[in-house]
Enzyme design. Structure first.
Site, PDB file in Angstrom:
ATOM      1  N   ILE A 130       6.065  -7.721   6.881  1.00 34.90           N
ATOM      2  CA  ILE A 130       6.403  -8.878   7.700  1.00 34.90           C
ATOM      3  C   ILE A 130       5.778 -10.146   7.143  1.00 34.90           C
ATOM      4  CG2 ILE A 130       4.501  -8.857   9.361  1.00 34.90           C
ATOM      5  CD1 ILE A 130       6.775  -9.035  11.549  1.00 34.90           C
ATOM      6  N   ASP A 131       4.749  -9.992   6.272  1.00 35.74           N
ATOM      7  CA  ASP A 131       4.118 -11.155   5.634  1.00 35.74           C
ATOM      8  C   ASP A 131       4.961 -11.722   4.497  1.00 35.74           C
ATOM      9  OD1 ASP A 131       1.863 -10.979   7.232  1.00 35.74           O
ATOM     10  OD2 ASP A 131       0.847  -9.601   5.881  1.00 35.74           O
ATOM     11  N   GLY A 168       0.252 -14.310   7.650  1.00 40.92           N
ATOM     12  CA  GLY A 168       0.252 -15.088   6.414  1.00 40.92           C
ATOM     13  C   GLY A 168      -1.049 -14.956   5.665  1.00 40.92           C
ATOM     14  N   GLY A 177       0.819  -1.211   0.000  1.00 36.74           N
ATOM     15  CA  GLY A 177       0.000   0.000   0.000  1.00 36.74           C
ATOM     16  C   GLY A 177       0.850   1.258   0.000  1.00 36.74           C
ATOM     17  N   THR A 178       1.919   1.232   0.778  1.00 37.19           N
ATOM     18  CA  THR A 178       2.849   2.361   0.826  1.00 37.19           C
ATOM     19  C   THR A 178       3.533   2.563  -0.519  1.00 37.19           C
ATOM     20  OG1 THR A 178       3.255   1.996   3.177  1.00 37.19           O
ATOM     21  CG2 THR A 178       4.912   3.260   1.962  1.00 37.19           C
ATOM     22  N   ARG A 211       6.682  -8.151  15.530  1.00 40.08           N
ATOM     23  CA  ARG A 211       6.824  -6.910  14.759  1.00 40.08           C
ATOM     24  C   ARG A 211       7.764  -5.917  15.433  1.00 40.08           C
ATOM     25  NH1 ARG A 211       2.441  -6.284  11.027  1.00 40.08           N
ATOM     26  NH2 ARG A 211       0.808  -7.832  11.350  1.00 40.08           N
TER      27      ARG A 211
END
Length: 498
Positions: free
Chosen positions: A248-249, A293, A220-221, A381
């Protein structure tokens, strides 16, 4: 000073038999009307370079300068300072002997000529979206790379994500101020979701005199970064817009992996080990761990749990946060909800499946169980990155700096087949990686954990159709099975055989 209006990536194309092409029809059709066309260079034997934009594409007669790295003591022992103008990296390394060479990306690294003088550069760094191990390391290496390699002294940190461009104060970043931040989790710049107003952001960039923008964030970023680049290009500004992919996914396409992923896997392993200890310490113990995930659904799960408990006395189930969302109670009302970044909001499937398992065995009254549920998501995270990720973050940051100084823009710095590359934004934002549970990686997982696939005939056919569709993506647009939950023995609702 050497004045030249020709793009450095086109100088030698014709002598090597390369023919620049405006775009392939597939790409042109996929591009919105208000965006620039992809840069495609074709060569012999089916060679295709999906190139990244350059200042000289839309700003004529820009001066160039010798790269200061040639006088840098750190580079004095390097035999070849600079990346060759025609170096590229293939997206697919497995090819047939008579097949086309396929899609390539521009190799990252320092160029012989740069388009900025050190005193001219006013750089800005922003972090957006959720936390991830390694954010502070990337910030540190961007600042140190700009300062120590190119002599850049003016670097701003944008506080609080995209909205910080127009709603927050900036932070002056120096090598001294960022010296130890890689030892901390999170981001010293702060972060947020949403807040993307393209025109306001570019107005702020223009008003502040910023001419290099480094944007760290997920898909998205990166979409937001692409919109910023298009607005910058539309205004004819000499501003490099550079993305550094973070998730992180690990579901960003094209690149080998995202920074922080190795750290996340390492930390997730601790949670799984803890669940195993809990489960093994009691009779008929079950440990449930929820990780990041993608999603899949269960079939025959209760029967398998009962079978494993009777055989082994305990078991551990690792479940992806996106699994079984259509099965979670009241999910119909929540399926369409999104966070400020446009990501789908998930219900807590870990709590849901834990309660379902408890209810099932309570109703059966044949097998008393003890179940422990562990959700390490936010702990994972928030930790600092490990040594492996720190090295990777350094390479990503330095590659990003080299590209910006060389006049490239509108790209993401990423690792492809073990080589640092510059990837056009549209390739990063066109889709997400998905777990494919009919490929060899999933088969290896099943073999490792000794678990069934839980697929019925209908589900099997649907997965095969999805895999075939993904395999038919043209010119190397392939899918990977790279989620954190998949990496950590399970990528869905399926239990390990431990």
């Amino acid at each position: 000073m050497d004045s030249s209006s020709s793009s450095p990536n086109n100088n030698n194309h014709h002598k090597l038999g390369f023919q620049p092409a405006r775009s392939r029809s597939r790409l042109a059709m996929a591009s919105p009307a208000n965006t620039s066309e992809p840069k495609i260079v074709t060569g012999t034997a089916g060679y295709i370079l999906e190139d990244v934009p350059h200042f000289t594409d839309y700003i004529p007669n820009l001066p160039t300068y010798p790269n200061p790295l040639q006088d840098n003591p750190a580079y004095s022992v390097v035999k070849q300072y600079f990346v060759h103008v025609d170096d590229s990296v293939p997206q697919k390394v497995v090819v047939h002997k008579d097949g086309a060479r396929g899609v390539h990306f521009r190799r990252a690294g320092p160029r012989q000529k740069v388009y900025f003088e050190a005193d001219e550069v006013q750089a800005a760094i922003v972090t957006c979206g959720g936390l991830c191990p390694g954010l502070n390391t990337v910030i540190r290496e961007l600042v140190c790379g700009l300062h120590h390699m190119y002599g850049v002294k003016k670097v701003l940190g944008i506080n609080g994500g995209y909205r910080g461009f127009y709603a927050r104060n900036t932070i002056t970043l120096t090598p001294k101020s960022v010296n130890d931040i890689h030892k901390r989790g999170g981001t010293v710049l702060g972060t947020s979701r949403g807040g993307h107003d393209t025109k306001k952001i570019v107005d702020s960039i223009q008003d502040r005199g910023i001419n290099q923008v480094y944007i760290i964030g997920g898909d998205g970023t990166q979409k937001g970064a692409s919109a910023i680049f298009e607005e910058v290009r539309k205004r004819g500004l000499k501003v490099s817009v550079v993305g550094i992919p973070k998730t992180i996914d690990n579901d960003i396409p094209v690149i080998d992996k995202s920074f922080g992923f190795d750290t996340a896997v390492e930390e997730a392993q601790r949670a799984i080990n803890a669940a195993h200890v809990e489960a093994e310490s009691v009779e008929n113990g079950i440990g449930v761990v929820k990780l990041m995930g993608r999603n899949s659904g269960p079939g025959g799960l209760y029967e398998y749990i009962e079978k494993r408990l009777k055989e082994n006395g305990h078991m551990v189930i690792v479940i992806a946060e996106g699994a079984g969302q259509e099965l979670v109670s009241e999910s119909v009302q929540s399926m369409s909800k999104q966070d400020a970044s446009g990501n789908k909001l998930f219900q807590d499937v870990g709590l849901w499946i834990s309660q379902k398992i408890r209810d099932h065995f309570a109703a059966q009254k044949t097998l008393p169980i003890t179940l422990k549920y562990i959700d390490p998501t936010y702990m994972i995270r928030a930790i600092p990155s490990n040594a492996s990720d720190n090295v990777y973050c350094t390479l990503l940051a330095q590659s990003a700096v080299h590209g910006a100084m060389a006049g490239y823009t509108g790209y993401t710095s990423g690792l492809v087949n073990g080589r640092q590359t510059y990837i056009p934004f549209y390739r990063i934002t066109e889709r997400q990686n998905h777990v494919v549970i009919t490929d060899r990686m999933w088969a290896r997982l099943l073999s490792s954990t000794n678990q069934p696939s839980f697929l019925d005939a209908k589900g099997d056919n649907e997965e095969k159709e999805e895999e075939e569709a993904l395999n038919q993506l043209p010119d190397g647009h392939c899918a990977k099975d790279t989620s954190l939950a998949s990496k950590e023995i399970n990528s869905s609702i399926y239990p390990t055989a431990c």
